[in-house]
Each structure stands twice: as C-alpha cells, then as structure tokens.
Design a protein around this motif. Structure first.
Motif, PDB file in Angstrom:
ATOM      1  N   TYR A  79      -0.052   1.222  -4.864  1.00 59.86           N
ATOM      2  CA  TYR A  79       1.368   0.908  -4.715  1.00 59.86           C
ATOM      3  C   TYR A  79       1.651   0.273  -3.354  1.00 59.86           C
ATOM      4  O   TYR A  79       2.529  -0.596  -3.237  1.00 59.86           O
ATOM      5  CB  TYR A  79       2.204   2.177  -4.890  1.00 59.86           C
ATOM      6  CG  TYR A  79       2.120   2.751  -6.283  1.00 59.86           C
ATOM      7  CD1 TYR A  79       2.898   2.235  -7.313  1.00 59.86           C
ATOM      8  CD2 TYR A  79       1.245   3.795  -6.578  1.00 59.86           C
ATOM      9  CE1 TYR A  79       2.822   2.752  -8.604  1.00 59.86           C
ATOM     10  CE2 TYR A  79       1.159   4.315  -7.862  1.00 59.86           C
ATOM     11  CZ  TYR A  79       1.949   3.785  -8.869  1.00 59.86           C
ATOM     12  OH  TYR A  79       1.856   4.288 -10.147  1.00 59.86           O
ATOM     13  N   GLN A  80       0.920   0.677  -2.343  1.00 54.03           N
ATOM     14  CA  GLN A  80       1.109   0.091  -1.017  1.00 54.03           C
ATOM     15  C   GLN A  80       0.721  -1.390  -1.014  1.00 54.03           C
ATOM     16  O   GLN A  80       1.465  -2.236  -0.510  1.00 54.03           O
ATOM     17  CB  GLN A  80       0.280   0.860   0.015  1.00 54.03           C
ATOM     18  CG  GLN A  80       0.768   2.278   0.265  1.00 54.03           C
ATOM     19  CD  GLN A  80      -0.163   3.054   1.183  1.00 54.03           C
ATOM     20  OE1 GLN A  80      -1.350   2.746   1.305  1.00 54.03           O
ATOM     21  NE2 GLN A  80       0.375   4.081   1.834  1.00 54.03           N
ATOM     22  N   LEU A 134       3.200  -3.409  -3.353  1.00 49.47           N
ATOM     23  CA  LEU A 134       4.507  -3.629  -2.735  1.00 49.47           C
ATOM     24  C   LEU A 134       4.424  -4.682  -1.641  1.00 49.47           C
ATOM     25  O   LEU A 134       5.287  -5.568  -1.543  1.00 49.47           O
ATOM     26  CB  LEU A 134       5.039  -2.312  -2.167  1.00 49.47           C
ATOM     27  CG  LEU A 134       6.441  -2.362  -1.546  1.00 49.47           C
ATOM     28  CD1 LEU A 134       7.476  -2.740  -2.602  1.00 49.47           C
ATOM     29  CD2 LEU A 134       6.798  -1.017  -0.914  1.00 49.47           C
ATOM     30  N   ASN A 135       3.391  -4.605  -0.829  1.00 48.97           N
ATOM     31  CA  ASN A 135       3.209  -5.576   0.245  1.00 48.97           C
ATOM     32  C   ASN A 135       3.026  -6.987  -0.313  1.00 48.97           C
ATOM     33  O   ASN A 135       3.628  -7.956   0.174  1.00 48.97           O
ATOM     34  CB  ASN A 135       2.000  -5.183   1.092  1.00 48.97           C
ATOM     35  CG  ASN A 135       1.774  -6.133   2.253  1.00 48.97           C
ATOM     36  OD1 ASN A 135       2.655  -6.357   3.075  1.00 48.97           O
ATOM     37  ND2 ASN A 135       0.582  -6.701   2.322  1.00 48.97           N
TER      38      ASN A 135
END
Length: 293
Positions: free
Chosen positions: A248-249, A252-253
């Motif tokens: 997810y990191q 999202l980035n």
C-alpha cells in the motif's frame, strides 16, 4: 543432469554484459513514446478537431479503464503461459495500429459516412481501449522479463535503469518530432490540425517500432528462473500482497506521483496555447524543458 542445472544457475547469477542490458532497454520505446504523446496531446487533439471536452474526457477515461483491467489479466496470463516476446510483439502491434487509428482520424466515421458526435466518441473510445490493452501487454511482458533474464541483483538494477533511461530518450524524441512538425505545419485549419497530429503519431510509431524490432531480434526469450542451484519456490498468491503494508505504501506513492505527472502533462498544453497565447511550437518546446526532470 543435475550438473547441467547447476551450471545454468551459475551462469544466470553472473552479471550481464552491456549489450544485453542496452538491447533490453530499447524494448519499451514504443510504449514510452506513444504514452508521452497520448497524455500530452490526446485531449488537445480531440478538442481541436471538434469533440466537446466531455467527450474527449470520455475517450481518455475509456482507455485508462481498459488499461487497468488489461494490466491485471496480462500479468496473470503471462505468469501462466510465459512467452514474453510473443506477448511483447503482439502488444506492440496493437499499440502501433490503434495509436495510428486514433491520431489518424476517425476511420469508422469515414467507413460508415457518419458525422454523429456520439458515433465519433464511441469510435475513438474503442481504439483508445485497444491501444491501452496492447500497451498493458507490452509493459507487463517487458517489465517481468527482468526477473527471468538474470538472477544477479546488480544486473536487474542495470536493466531497470536502462529501461528508465530510454523512457527519457522516448520523451525527448517525441517533443523533438512535435517541435519540428508544429514549426513546419501551421495548424490554422481543421485539415492542418489533423495533419500535424497525424505526422507526429506516424513518426513516433516509426521510431518506436525500430527500437522494438532491435529488441525482439537481439534479446533471447528468457526462461523462468526458479532459484539458485535448482531451488524451487512456491508461487505466491495475489491475495498475499494485500496483506503487506509495503504494498500500500508503494502503491500510494506511485499513484499520487502518476496523478501529478499525468494531470500536468495533459493540461499544460491547454494553458500554453489558450491562456498564454504562445506559438504552436511551444506545445513541444515547453514540455521538452521539463522532460529531463
């Protein structure tokens, strides 16, 4: 037999030479140069030939939706059946044909002698979807080859870096072509505008296809690397990634970065022409200034 497998694994862990890395980097040129043209000039082209902003946005959206689904299915099918170069070649063919059909004018409108805005929007949307399906197949097959070409981590970094370097080459090539075309052809009439973007599209396809041909002829079909010294690893289910915070990191980035880049790329041309009233060549020159960044 065991000795042969060990020897092959030892070879796969050795660093790749410069030429295999260089040839691999060429493989995404067609995707990169057409994508750059797509996000930079598609909305501008469609509105300049008479489509409403809403219909132009519909065409763009249809392509992005198709890309989202095609990326998932392409990844699954390539994982199951392999044959990276076949997927890459077929995807590149779809990209070349559909891309030229979008910027080359509404072919179905000419065939059916229709001047309906709805029919024109549907036609462009269909080719936009086909373009993004081919684009996804080419992208996924090319990116996934990295893990199968070599097990050497340094070489994998080199392959990815070379691919990114050719992305910048593709962007600069597009804006160089666009600058020349906009400077030579004065887009005052409907026909001139069509000729401008038709030449940009055709020249971009020619450049990209040359690099793709070199890639397909010079790069060997990779086989799946199962591990060092014959170690077999179980396939990870796609559900596994949804349980990882890092997934997810990174997602999202990447999404936020692409959002900023794509929105800026899509609307800068409108600002340059409609608000600043700059020359036609500025549609390429301004982008060329920011391209290396």
């Amino acid at each position: 037999m065991m000795r042969t497998l060990v020897e092959e694994d030892d070879l796969s862990t050795k660093a790749l030479g410069r030429w295999p890395v260089f040839y691999y980097g060429m493989g995404h040129m067609l995707n990169d140069i057409t994508a750059s043209c797509w996000f930079t000039y598609l909305l501008l082209f469609l509105t300049e030939i008479g489509l409403s902003p809403r219909n132009a946005a519909t065409v763009m959206l249809s392509g992005q939706v198709a890309d989202g689904f095609a990326t998932i299915f392409a990844g699954e099918l390539i994982d199951r059946f392999g044959h990276f170069k076949i997927w890459h070649g077929a995807g590149s063919l779809l990209v070349a044909v559909s891309f030229s059909s979008v910027f080359g004018g509404c072919l179905p409108c000419k065939i059916f002698a229709s001047s309906s805005c709805t029919f024109e929007t549907v036609s462009y949307s269909a080719f936009a979807a086909i373009f993004n399906v081919g684009w996804a197949a080419t992208q996924v097959s090319h990116m996934s080859m990295v893990s199968c070409i070599t097990l050497n981590s340094t070489s994998r970094v080199a392959l990815a870096s070379c691919r990114n370097a050719f992305t910048m080459v593709a962007n600069l090539s597009l804006y160089a072509v666009a600058f020349i075309v906009f400077s030579v052809i004065n887009g005052k009439t409907y026909v001139d505008v069509q000729n401008q973007y038709r030449w940009i599209a055709y020249l971009s396809i020619c450049i990209g296809c040359c690099f793709v041909a070199i890639f397909l002829l010079s790069t060997k079909e990779p086989r799946l690397k199962v591990g060092i010294h014959g170690e077999i690893r179980a396939r990870i289910s796609w559900v596994y990634w949804f349980k990882r915070v890092l997934y997810y990191q990174v997602a999202l980035n990447y999404v936020l970065t692409r959002l900023v880049v794509n929105v800026s790329q899509a609307y800068l041309a409108f600002y340059v022409i409609n608000d600043l009233q700059m020359a036609q060549s500025a549609k390429a020159l301004v982008y060329g200034q920011f391209c290396p960044l």
